[in-house]
Design an enzyme around this catalytic site. Structure first.
Site, PDB file in Angstrom:
ATOM      1  CE  LYS A 293      -4.431  -1.629   1.747  1.00 54.47           C
ATOM      2  NZ  LYS A 293      -5.463  -1.510   2.812  1.00 54.47           N
TER       3      LYS A 293
ATOM      4  NE  ARG B  51      -7.896  -8.029   0.961  1.00 49.74           N
ATOM      5  CZ  ARG B  51      -7.552  -7.215  -0.051  1.00 49.74           C
ATOM      6  NH1 ARG B  51      -6.563  -6.341   0.123  1.00 49.74           N
ATOM      7  NH2 ARG B  51      -8.180  -7.279  -1.201  1.00 49.74           N
TER       8      ARG B  51
END
Length: 283
Positions: A228, A262
């Site tokens: 991210k 995740r």
């Protein structure tokens, strides 16, 4: 303040997760526009092969998503999302021994994915779309509730908080209560702090440092930070250069008590989890 204890066993349809140890959830984006791997796995056979590879690498959950939720992502019509997700869920359910998570906010997708063999609903909007609460309740499946303000198209436009930690905590507490009212008990819930969703780098780092503030909500935690922008901004790295930063955050998350990670890079993250477990189990 007393901390509620969640059960060590999360029932996921025909399978279950043993929450006495951390799990790695592999990301399977069946979309053309996801930020990291958009378009690579949006055909059924390619998606199934990638899911197989992630299971071999140690993933115990596969998270199938048919709508990109990256900042600025366009909305996807329910039928289009369903046509992307349903064949992949059906194929994985038929071929692999793994919990299938479906990354969706759409009631029709929730219902059909459950019918086809999904074991977890992973909703970035925390079941706030019209009909989503009832759809999730009817499936009997566990649900992951995530903190986000606004929609992916607008969530990163100058996000501000008077009390970041308190506001994330209180939002999730309210969604837990909404679920309880709809017939979804706390034992069916997983919480995601929502890194990268309506948060600046400073917000993300502060929230990560204080993940423990969510423990008193009495639910397992899912952490999703793989590749991210918080990694890119902190290290000055492009998307394809964020592996090591992502693994560092994975290790910190496990040390803080995260139950599910995740990730895109399953094999590498599984090694991190196994190495931590080896140290923790030593005499």
């Amino acid at each position: 303040m007393s901390v509620l204890q969640y059960p060590n066993r999360l029932s996921c349809g025909s399978r279950f997760l043993d929450l006495s140890h951390p799990h790695v959830m592999g990301i399977l984006n069946v979309t053309p526009d996801s930020f990291s791997d958009g378009g690579r796995f949006n055909r059924r056979d390619a998606a199934l092969r990638h899911a197989e590879a992630m299971v071999r690498a140690g993933a115990t959950l596969i998270d199938v998503g048919g709508e990109s939720t990256r900042p600025g992502a366009r909305a996807v019509a329910p039928l289009e999302e369903l046509e992307r997700v349903a064949p992949v869920v059906e194929a994985i359910a038929a071929e692999l021994d793994v919990v299938i998570s479906v990354d969706t906010s759409t009631p029709a997708v929730i219902r059909e994915a459950a019918r086809l063999g999904a074991g977890l609903i992973n909703d970035v909007r925390s079941l706030q779309r019209e009909g989503a609460l009832d759809a999730a309740a009817d499936t009997g499946l566990p649900v992951c509730l995530m903190h986000m303000r606004g929609e992916p198209t607008t969530m990163q436009v100058d996000p501000q908080y008077a009390d970041l930690l308190g506001e994330v905590h209180d939002f999730l507490a309210r969604r837990i209560e909404a679920c309880r009212t709809a017939g979804i008990g706390r034992e069916r819930l997983v919480l995601d702090p929502g890194f990268g969703f309506a948060k600046t780098l400073a917000h993300n780092l502060s929230l990560f440092k204080r993940l423990d503030v969510l423990r008193d909500l009495g639910c397992p935690l899912l952490v999703g930070v793989s590749r991210k922008s918080m990694v890119g901004q902190a290290l000055g790295r492009e998307v394809n250069e964020r592996l090591y930063g992502s693994l560092a955050l994975a290790a910190l998350a496990v040390a803080t008590g995260a139950n599910i990670l995740r990730v895109h890079d399953v094999a590498e993250t599984v090694d991190v989890v196994r190495m931590i477990a080896a140290v923790q189990s030593a005499e």
